[in-house]
Structures are given as C-alpha cells and as structure tokens.
Design a protein around this motif. Structure first.
Motif, PDB file in Angstrom:
ATOM      1  N   LEU A   1      31.645  35.957  31.352  1.00 52.32           N
ATOM      2  CA  LEU A   1      32.102  37.145  30.630  1.00 52.32           C
ATOM      3  C   LEU A   1      33.003  36.552  29.200  1.00 52.32           C
ATOM      4  O   LEU A   1      34.022  36.700  29.275  1.00 52.32           O
ATOM      5  CB  LEU A   1      33.013  38.059  31.396  1.00 52.32           C
ATOM      6  N   TRP A   2      32.250  35.902  28.609  1.00 51.84           N
ATOM      7  CA  TRP A   2      32.622  35.147  27.325  1.00 51.84           C
ATOM      8  C   TRP A   2      33.883  34.134  27.501  1.00 51.84           C
ATOM      9  O   TRP A   2      34.782  34.013  26.618  1.00 51.84           O
ATOM     10  CB  TRP A   2      33.563  36.160  26.214  1.00 51.84           C
TER      11      TRP A   2
ATOM     12  N   GLY B   1      43.537  39.348  29.169  1.00 49.52           N
ATOM     13  CA  GLY B   1      43.758  39.979  27.790  1.00 49.52           C
ATOM     14  C   GLY B   1      44.488  41.376  27.709  1.00 49.52           C
ATOM     15  O   GLY B   1      45.194  41.736  26.854  1.00 49.52           O
ATOM     16  N   SER B   2      44.080  42.224  28.902  1.00 49.59           N
ATOM     17  CA  SER B   2      44.853  43.562  28.849  1.00 49.59           C
ATOM     18  C   SER B   2      46.446  43.382  29.014  1.00 49.59           C
ATOM     19  O   SER B   2      47.078  44.119  28.311  1.00 49.59           O
ATOM     20  CB  SER B   2      44.404  44.212  29.928  1.00 49.59           C
TER      21      SER B   2
ATOM     22  N   ASN C   1      47.597  42.484  25.505  1.00 52.68           N
ATOM     23  CA  ASN C   1      47.789  43.468  24.635  1.00 52.68           C
ATOM     24  C   ASN C   1      48.948  44.483  24.752  1.00 52.68           C
ATOM     25  O   ASN C   1      49.508  45.187  23.981  1.00 52.68           O
ATOM     26  CB  ASN C   1      46.769  44.041  24.479  1.00 52.68           C
TER      27      ASN C   1
ATOM     28  N   HIS D   1      39.963  46.219  23.633  1.00 56.32           N
ATOM     29  CA  HIS D   1      41.430  45.631  23.878  1.00 56.32           C
ATOM     30  C   HIS D   1      41.871  45.547  25.175  1.00 56.32           C
ATOM     31  O   HIS D   1      43.158  45.088  25.754  1.00 56.32           O
ATOM     32  CB  HIS D   1      42.533  45.960  23.049  1.00 56.32           C
ATOM     33  N   GLY D   2      40.906  45.911  26.241  1.00 57.42           N
ATOM     34  CA  GLY D   2      41.365  45.635  27.802  1.00 57.42           C
ATOM     35  C   GLY D   2      41.335  46.877  28.248  1.00 57.42           C
ATOM     36  O   GLY D   2      40.950  48.129  27.850  1.00 57.42           O
TER      37      GLY D   2
ATOM     38  N   GLU E   1      39.569  42.857  16.573  1.00 53.16           N
ATOM     39  CA  GLU E   1      39.076  41.471  17.030  1.00 53.16           C
ATOM     40  C   GLU E   1      38.196  40.871  15.795  1.00 53.16           C
ATOM     41  O   GLU E   1      37.877  41.661  15.326  1.00 53.16           O
ATOM     42  CB  GLU E   1      37.829  41.533  17.924  1.00 53.16           C
TER      43      GLU E   1
ATOM     44  N   ALA F   1      32.803  42.919  23.059  1.00 54.02           N
ATOM     45  CA  ALA F   1      32.364  44.063  23.827  1.00 54.02           C
ATOM     46  C   ALA F   1      31.844  45.160  23.190  1.00 54.02           C
ATOM     47  O   ALA F   1      30.724  45.739  23.567  1.00 54.02           O
ATOM     48  CB  ALA F   1      33.525  44.580  24.870  1.00 54.02           C
TER      49      ALA F   1
ATOM     50  N   VAL G   1      41.034  37.183  22.230  1.00 51.76           N
ATOM     51  CA  VAL G   1      40.757  37.054  23.627  1.00 51.76           C
ATOM     52  C   VAL G   1      39.312  36.536  23.924  1.00 51.76           C
ATOM     53  O   VAL G   1      39.056  35.644  24.819  1.00 51.76           O
ATOM     54  CB  VAL G   1      40.711  38.379  24.594  1.00 51.76           C
TER      55      VAL G   1
ATOM     56  N   ARG H   1      23.566  40.199  27.512  1.00 49.88           N
ATOM     57  CA  ARG H   1      24.142  41.755  27.841  1.00 49.88           C
ATOM     58  C   ARG H   1      23.610  42.645  26.804  1.00 49.88           C
ATOM     59  O   ARG H   1      23.190  42.159  25.557  1.00 49.88           O
ATOM     60  CB  ARG H   1      25.644  41.489  27.501  1.00 49.88           C
TER      61      ARG H   1
HETATM   62  N1  PXG Z   1      40.548  41.911  24.319  1.00 51.93           N
HETATM   63  C1  PXG Z   1      39.477  41.467  23.956  1.00 51.93           C
HETATM   64  C2  PXG Z   1      38.795  41.196  22.646  1.00 51.93           C
HETATM   65  C3  PXG Z   1      38.534  41.425  25.022  1.00 51.93           C
HETATM   66  O1  PXG Z   1      37.012  41.030  24.850  1.00 51.93           O
HETATM   67  C4  PXG Z   1      40.318  42.031  26.557  1.00 51.93           C
HETATM   68  C5  PXG Z   1      41.176  42.120  25.422  1.00 51.93           C
HETATM   69  C6  PXG Z   1      40.802  42.337  27.847  1.00 51.93           C
HETATM   70  O2  PXG Z   1      41.077  41.305  28.715  1.00 51.93           O
HETATM   71  P1  PXG Z   1      41.135  41.119  30.092  1.00 51.93           P
HETATM   72  O3  PXG Z   1      41.323  39.729  30.669  1.00 51.93           O
HETATM   73  O4  PXG Z   1      42.236  42.147  30.779  1.00 51.93           O
HETATM   74  O5  PXG Z   1      39.683  41.669  30.775  1.00 51.93           O
HETATM   75  C7  PXG Z   1      38.914  41.543  26.340  1.00 51.93           C
HETATM   76  C8  PXG Z   1      37.893  41.499  27.621  1.00 51.93           C
HETATM   77  C9  PXG Z   1      32.043  43.079  28.064  1.00 51.93           C
HETATM   78  C10 PXG Z   1      33.624  42.792  28.664  1.00 51.93           C
HETATM   79  O6  PXG Z   1      31.368  43.890  28.607  1.00 51.93           O
HETATM   80  C11 PXG Z   1      34.256  42.250  27.870  1.00 51.93           C
HETATM   81  C12 PXG Z   1      35.737  41.884  28.268  1.00 51.93           C
HETATM   82  C13 PXG Z   1      36.131  42.427  29.537  1.00 51.93           C
HETATM   83  C14 PXG Z   1      35.071  43.078  30.321  1.00 51.93           C
HETATM   84  C15 PXG Z   1      33.712  43.137  30.047  1.00 51.93           C
HETATM   85  O7  PXG Z   1      31.612  42.368  26.832  1.00 51.93           O
HETATM   86  N2  PXG Z   1      36.668  41.734  27.304  1.00 51.93           N
END
Ligand code: PXG
Length: 466
Positions: free
Chosen positions: A66-67, A127-128, A131, A161-162, A233, A238, A268, A423
């Motif tokens: 997931l990136w 990441g959540s 933030n 952002h989460g 970002e 996402a 993130v 995706r």
């Molecule tokens: N900021 C950014 C820019 C993200 O891409 C988060 C915060 C949150 O991070 P956590 O670790 O709490 O998940 C993300 C997470 C998708 C997808 O479908 C992207 C993310 C998470 C789940 C799905 O592209 N990015």
C-alpha cells in the motif's frame, strides 16, 4: 505463472481461511457482506516485486503493498534487524526521561535527510497518528505564540491524511466525513489542484496558480488571524495520483508565508524517496514547518510513523512549552526504529533513490506514457515512481464513463486476474511500484497493463458500453 507449490495452500485450506475471514475479520474500507460473498484473495508470500496468493498465482505488485514496500519483499536484513533488536531490548518507553538507542539514532538519521531547518522528530505508529500529532502540535504552537484563536487548519478535497478522527477530518474524502460526524471543528477544505478534472480549459501552469489562489480565498474567508496551518500531500496518493502543476507549490508557499501560517507536508507516501528525492517538499522546493511520515520509513515491514518538526515549531515547543501532553506507548519503539534504520541503510547503500530518479522514473514516464495511445486512455501522468491514467468513454472529448459502470473496478479485476496489482480510484488507474523494479520489469508491467486495458475494452464492448 505458478509459485513453488510449497507456498501455496491446498484448495481446502484456502476455503477454510476464507470462511474464518468472513466469520471474524472486519477488513478496513470494506463492504463486509460483499467481501464475504466472494471471499478474500489470501496472500501468502512476497519476494522482490511479486506477491503470491494461496492458490499459487504470482502477481506483480504495482502498488508496493500500500505505497510502502519500497525495498521489495523478502529482505532478510530487515527481519534480522528486528530479530536482533527484539532479543536485545524488545520495548522500553520514552516517556519518563528514558531513551533507547535505535530511536535516537533514527531521529538523527532522519534529521540528516530532511531539509536543514527540520531537525526534530516525534514518533507515532502510523500516518494517521502522525497527523493527529500534527493537529495537537499546531494548536499548541499557536497557543504558545499567544495566538490561541488560530485554530483552523485548511486541507483539500480528495486529500487523504488517515482514518483517525483528526486524520479523516484533515482529509477531504466526503465518504469518510459522512460516517461519524466529521470533520471535527476547526478543519475546512479547498479544492484540489486537479488540472484534468478542474482546469483543463487553461494551461497547467496557469491552473496551478489559480488552484493555489483558492487557499488565499479561504484564508480571507475564515479570517487570516484564525488560520493555523495548511496541509497537503506533495502528490495526492489515495486521491488518485493527482500530480499538481509545477507552479502550484511555490505559490502555496508564498501564500503561507504572506499570512504567516504553518505549512504541513504530508509525506506518508512521498517521503523516503517515492518522487526521486528523499522528501516531496525537496522536489517542489517548499519549506514545510511539519512533515508527516510513515509507510516507506520501514518499507512497511513494521508499523512506524512520525513527524519531522521544523525549527520555528520545535524552538517554541522546547523553549516556551513545558510539558507537551501527547505521546503513544509505542512512540520510538526500538524494534520499529531498528528496522527503519536498516531500511534507510538499504536505500542509501543500494542508491535506490538516485537510481529511481535517474533511471527508473524517466523509463516509467516513457513506457507508461505510451499507454496514452490506447483507445480507453484519455491521459497518463507520472512523477518519480507514481503514475496514473484516466479511463474515458471518448478520449478526444474526454467524456467519462457512467459512474455506475465502475469501469475502474473492471480494469482492476482484469489486472489482478492477469498478474499485476493496479489500484482504481474512480476512473483513474494508478501504480506505485517498488524501488527495486528493473527497467525490464517496468516493460513487463506496462505490457501487462496494456493487455488488461485491452481486456477491459473488450468487456465494455461486449456489454455495449463503448
Ligand atoms: N497520509 C497519507 C498521505 C496517506 O497516504 C495516511 C496519511 C494514513 O496513514 P496510515 O498509516 O494511518 O494508514 C496515508 C495512508 C489507498 C490507501 O487506498 C492509502 C493510504 C492508506 C490506505 C489506503 O491508496 N494512505
């Protein structure tokens, strides 16, 4: 396309896992009932750029997990680093005047990679959480500056952002806001810098200035003395790999400076090399006050996130703040930090970020760009190792497909079934492959994608949609 059989499960085992999954496991961002009906694809192994499912299918992971699995799967060094640290000191907290060696070493290592004016690190686990930490830090900063009325943080529609209360509020995903009474107070949004979707009638550079101008409009609407920060970002992930026009971030920086508001770069996804520089802000030349990081810091081998804090915020918190009443049990977890240190060593010693910038990114741009010739594809865009394309019913007039057809999901299904993870975000198809992909593997990936676009077109034709 088959993995060595010892890694695959028997069909009976696969069905048993799927049944347990449906009975007990609530997956993130999932329609539980719909998934229970079809059954999960069970992933059992990863090696290099490939994942393997329980039925023995090999799938090229065009999304790096997931990136995040940037150095690829199956890295023994990362497992060894975790194993060694677990035996030495599996956990100790950093709350009560104690520290552990990996957390300190990692803070110094990240500070050395970050912009020169950003030398302090606060740890979280995702990441959540990074933030959420940022929201608390930003508000604390303005309190200590004697401007407690500066509460409002401006985010963007379709930003991500989460998923915590603050993270989901900062993000601009209306589907998330609709569940649970979000956003929390003091968070507002402006439109995203999506040239194809919002400004295709003008040149991209001109649109970049217009889109950044929406920030100034919002600041004036809220009242400049009430605005605390802007969060974005560098490239929206996402939201569908929305690469802003080259003029956008410079203008955002100018506006933040003009009103003295803090700039938050949510890295993130972009952090730790994805765009060809260690951080996305370095690519765009912005000077953020706070950077959120997670994902690529450990290549996803273990959870870790955090905040890189710029000098003006750090100096205020340190010199004027007293105790900052915030932190997590696992802030600075020694095992996660040891894995991150080893991951950064790999990125550096194998020169993965340089190679990405100099070889992989231009090659991906060229090869992925060729997909624009496909009858279904209205646009392709790449930057570093992220790429997106737009599926359209009529590419010349840029007429979109009816949303209810879920054309992106059709394409995604063909990709999965034919051995490549891509995706779908609405009608945008996106990839972010691991940094260890080779130019030959990029060619193979693009060929697979082209084949899946053909299959998607054939399916749409057979149903009379094109
Ligand atoms: N900021 C950014 C820019 C993200 O891409 C988060 C915060 C949150 O991070 P956590 O670790 O709490 O998940 C993300 C997470 C998708 C997808 O479908 C992207 C993310 C998470 C789940 C799905 O592209 N990015």
């Amino acid at each position: 396309m088959n993995a060595p059989l010892r890694y695959a499960l028997s069909e009976a085992q696969t069905l048993a896992i799927q049944a347990k999954d449906a009975a007990h496991y609530l997956h993130p961002f999932t329609d539980f009932q719909a998934l229970a009906q079809i059954g999960s694809r069970v992933i059992v192994r990863g090696e290099g750029i490939y994942i393997y499912d329980s039925r023995g299918n090999r799938i090229l992971d065009g999304m790096s997990g997931l990136w995040n699995v940037n150095v690829g799967y199956g890295r023994r060094e990362l497992a060894d680093a975790a194993h060694k640290q677990m035996l030495e000191l599996p956990f100790y907290n950093s709350f009560f005047q104690t520290a552990n060696v990996p957390a300190v070493e990692l803070a110094a290592t990240i500070a050395a990679l970050a912009p020169a004016h950003m030398q302090h690190i606060f740890y979280a686990n995702s990441g959540s959480e990074a933030n959420d930490t940022i929201v608390r830090m930003v508000r604390r900063y303005w309190d200590l500056q004697g401007q407690p009325q500066r509460q409002v943080i401006i985010g963007r529609h379709n930003g991500y952002h989460g998923s915590t209360m603050a993270g989901a509020s900062l993000g601009g995903m209306w589907g998330m806001h609709a569940q649970g009474g979000l956003p929390i107070p003091g968070i507002v949004h402006i439109e995203q810098p999506y040239h194809y979707g919002l400004g295709a009638d003008m040149p991209a550079e001109e649109f970049g200035i217009v889109a950044a101008g929406w920030l100034e409009t919002k600041i004036l609407e809220v009242g400049a003395d009430k605005v605390a920060a802007f969060i974005g970002e560098p490239v929206q992930g996402a939201g569908g790999v929305i690469i802003p026009p080259t003029t956008y971030w410079g203008e955002i920086q100018r506006i933040c400076d003009k009103y003295g508001i803090l700039l938050i770069s949510d890295e993130v996804i972009c952090g730790f090399g994805r765009l060809g520089s260690w951080f996305g802000c370095q690519h765009y030349g912005t000077r953020p006050d706070l950077i959120a990081f997670a994902k690529g810091v450990t290549s996803g081998y273990i959870p870790l996130g955090g905040v890189i804090v710029g000098d003006r915020v750090a100096a205020t918190l340190i010199e004027k703040g007293g105790e900052f009443n915030h932190g997590y049990t696992y802030s600075g977890h020694p095992v996660a930090c040891a894995v991150a240190l080893e991951n950064i060593r790999i990125l550096r010693e194998e020169k993965l970020v340089d190679n990405l910038a100099q070889t992989l990114a231009p090659h991906l741009a060229r090869r992925f760009g060729e997909l624009a010739e496909h009858p279904l594809v209205a646009l392709t865009e790449t930057l570093g190792l992220v790429a997106g394309l737009v599926l359209a019913k009529d590419k010349r007039s840029r007429t979109p497909f009816d949303e209810s057809l879920e054309v992106g999901m059709i394409c995604r299904r063909h990709c999965f079934e034919n051995g490549v993870v891509m995706r779908a975000v609405g009608d945008r198809m996106i990839i972010a492959p691991p940094f260890i992909i080779t130019v030959e593997q990029i060619d193979q990936m693009v060929a697979l994608i082209r084949h899946c676009l053909d299959l998607t077109l054939a399916e749409l034709k057979s149903k009379g949609h094109v």
